[in-house]
Enzyme design. Sequence first.
Site, PDB file in Angstrom:
ATOM      1  N   ASN A 195       0.872  -1.177   0.000  1.00 19.71           N
ATOM      2  CA  ASN A 195       0.000   0.000   0.000  1.00 19.71           C
ATOM      3  C   ASN A 195       0.907   1.225   0.000  1.00 19.71           C
ATOM      4  OD1 ASN A 195      -1.851   2.013   0.486  1.00 19.71           O
ATOM      5  ND2 ASN A 195      -2.284   1.416   2.604  1.00 19.71           N
ATOM      6  N   TRP A 196       0.992   1.859  -1.162  1.00 21.19           N
ATOM      7  CA  TRP A 196       1.916   2.997  -1.276  1.00 21.19           C
ATOM      8  C   TRP A 196       1.373   4.259  -0.607  1.00 21.19           C
ATOM      9  CZ3 TRP A 196       5.093   3.460  -6.470  1.00 21.19           C
ATOM     10  CH2 TRP A 196       6.022   2.423  -6.521  1.00 21.19           C
ATOM     11  N   LYS A 197       0.096   4.265  -0.258  1.00 20.51           N
ATOM     12  CA  LYS A 197      -0.522   5.436   0.382  1.00 20.51           C
ATOM     13  C   LYS A 197      -0.285   6.688  -0.467  1.00 20.51           C
ATOM     14  CE  LYS A 197       0.290   3.273   4.835  1.00 20.51           C
ATOM     15  NZ  LYS A 197       0.252   3.434   6.268  1.00 20.51           N
ATOM     16  N   HIS A 205      -9.494   1.663   5.006  1.00 25.06           N
ATOM     17  CA  HIS A 205      -8.215   1.756   5.715  1.00 25.06           C
ATOM     18  C   HIS A 205      -8.394   2.676   6.926  1.00 25.06           C
ATOM     19  CE1 HIS A 205      -4.040   2.614   6.629  1.00 25.06           C
ATOM     20  NE2 HIS A 205      -3.714   1.568   5.876  1.00 25.06           N
ATOM     21  N   GLU A 213      -6.616   4.866   8.145  1.00 22.43           N
ATOM     22  CA  GLU A 213      -6.258   6.283   7.929  1.00 22.43           C
ATOM     23  C   GLU A 213      -7.433   7.031   7.308  1.00 22.43           C
ATOM     24  OE1 GLU A 213      -2.629   5.521   5.809  1.00 22.43           O
ATOM     25  OE2 GLU A 213      -1.649   4.929   7.677  1.00 22.43           O
ATOM     26  N   GLU A 263      -5.766  -4.831  10.615  1.00 24.68           N
ATOM     27  CA  GLU A 263      -4.696  -3.865  10.845  1.00 24.68           C
ATOM     28  C   GLU A 263      -4.964  -3.107  12.146  1.00 24.68           C
ATOM     29  OE1 GLU A 263      -2.679  -2.837   6.889  1.00 24.68           O
ATOM     30  OE2 GLU A 263      -4.339  -1.445   7.132  1.00 24.68           O
ATOM     31  N   GLY A 284       2.498   1.845  10.897  1.00 28.33           N
ATOM     32  CA  GLY A 284       3.552   2.854  10.756  1.00 28.33           C
ATOM     33  C   GLY A 284       4.271   3.181  12.047  1.00 28.33           C
ATOM     34  N   SER A 343       3.146  -2.552  10.433  1.00 31.72           N
ATOM     35  CA  SER A 343       4.590  -2.651  10.683  1.00 31.72           C
ATOM     36  C   SER A 343       5.181  -4.010  10.321  1.00 31.72           C
ATOM     37  CB  SER A 343       4.905  -2.293  12.141  1.00 31.72           C
ATOM     38  OG  SER A 343       4.519  -0.957  12.413  1.00 31.72           O
ATOM     39  N   GLY A 352       2.601  -1.356   4.339  1.00 28.07           N
ATOM     40  CA  GLY A 352       2.699   0.063   3.984  1.00 28.07           C
ATOM     41  C   GLY A 352       4.132   0.468   3.715  1.00 28.07           C
ATOM     42  N   GLY A 353       4.782   0.998   4.746  1.00 28.20           N
ATOM     43  CA  GLY A 353       6.126   1.568   4.596  1.00 28.20           C
ATOM     44  C   GLY A 353       7.116   0.648   3.891  1.00 28.20           C
TER      45      GLY A 353
HETATM   46  C1  PEP Z   1      -0.894   0.046   6.078  1.00 26.52           C
HETATM   47  O1  PEP Z   1      -0.951   1.251   5.929  1.00 26.52           O
HETATM   48  O2  PEP Z   1      -1.781  -0.663   5.573  1.00 26.52           O
HETATM   49  C2  PEP Z   1       0.225  -0.490   6.840  1.00 26.52           C
HETATM   50  C3  PEP Z   1       0.132  -1.714   7.270  1.00 26.52           C
HETATM   51  O3  PEP Z   1       1.276   0.345   7.053  1.00 26.52           O
HETATM   52  P1  PEP Z   1       2.697  -0.058   7.719  1.00 26.52           P
HETATM   53  O4  PEP Z   1       3.127  -1.360   7.099  1.00 26.52           O
HETATM   54  O5  PEP Z   1       3.620   1.064   7.342  1.00 26.52           O
HETATM   55  O6  PEP Z   1       2.480  -0.180   9.170  1.00 26.52           O
END
Ligand code: PEP
Length: 248
Positions: A10-12, A96, A98, A165, A171, A210, A231-232
């Site tokens: 997920n590049w956000k 999501h 966010e 999640e 993050g 994470s 994500g990251g």
């Molecule tokens: C996400 O945004 O779906 C996510 C899991 O982010 P991260 O891996 O950076 O925690």
Amino acid sequence: MADRKLIAGNWKMNGTHADLERFGAYAELAADAPQQVRVALAVPHTLLFSAAERAAGSRLGIGGEDCHANENGAHTGCVSAPMLHAAGASFTILGHSERRADQGETDADVKAKAEAALRAGLDLIICVGETEAERDAGDAESVVGRQLAGSIPECNPARLTIAYEPVWAIGTGRTPTVEDVAAMHDHIRSALAARFGEAGQGVLILYGGSVKASNAAELLSASNVGGALVGGASLKIEDFRPIVEAAA
Ligand code: PEP
């Protein structure tokens, strides 16, 4: 089900056209993955068309990160599910945390978006997860149960993926224990089985929050974990590759 895994990035709100130069490496990673491991990337709307063009004919799935519940109309700045599909997306992330936090999306909003996505031919990754306060209060399972009941539309479960999640793990570098992940994934599996019967057993349940090279193998081995939403660590191929390799 245990023999199928999906690793979805997920590049956000990250990436511009210049970053697509690196796309070949993601397509190669997907191509090299064993047959039972699928690799996908959800990218910003601005990159979808070019990303899908570059991924065409490869095993790399391309998706969106959200869509509007309506097909078109006076919704300045929004993007509809048919638009995502026409741009080459095969799936979209919805709900999501966010978006639930920043845009105030409710379960009903997520469900309406999911219905629109299905109508447009997109598969679904629906995100659920509790806040830290909800976990500390012992409410994690009831919160997630409510989100599942309110967000999942009537659908063919073959087109549905759930991403668990925990909000406090996204993050932050923090993750739940493997036991906690397994307990929540078992809980989600029961809810899916209650809703869809036998077909609910086949729905992939991703863990997200994470995930990185150092914890991927352990998290992916937990009960009912069918992959990861990343994500990251999906932004750089060097960080993403070991997670895909751990799924294999
Ligand atoms: C996400 O945004 O779906 C996510 C899991 O982010 P991260 O891996 O950076 O925690």
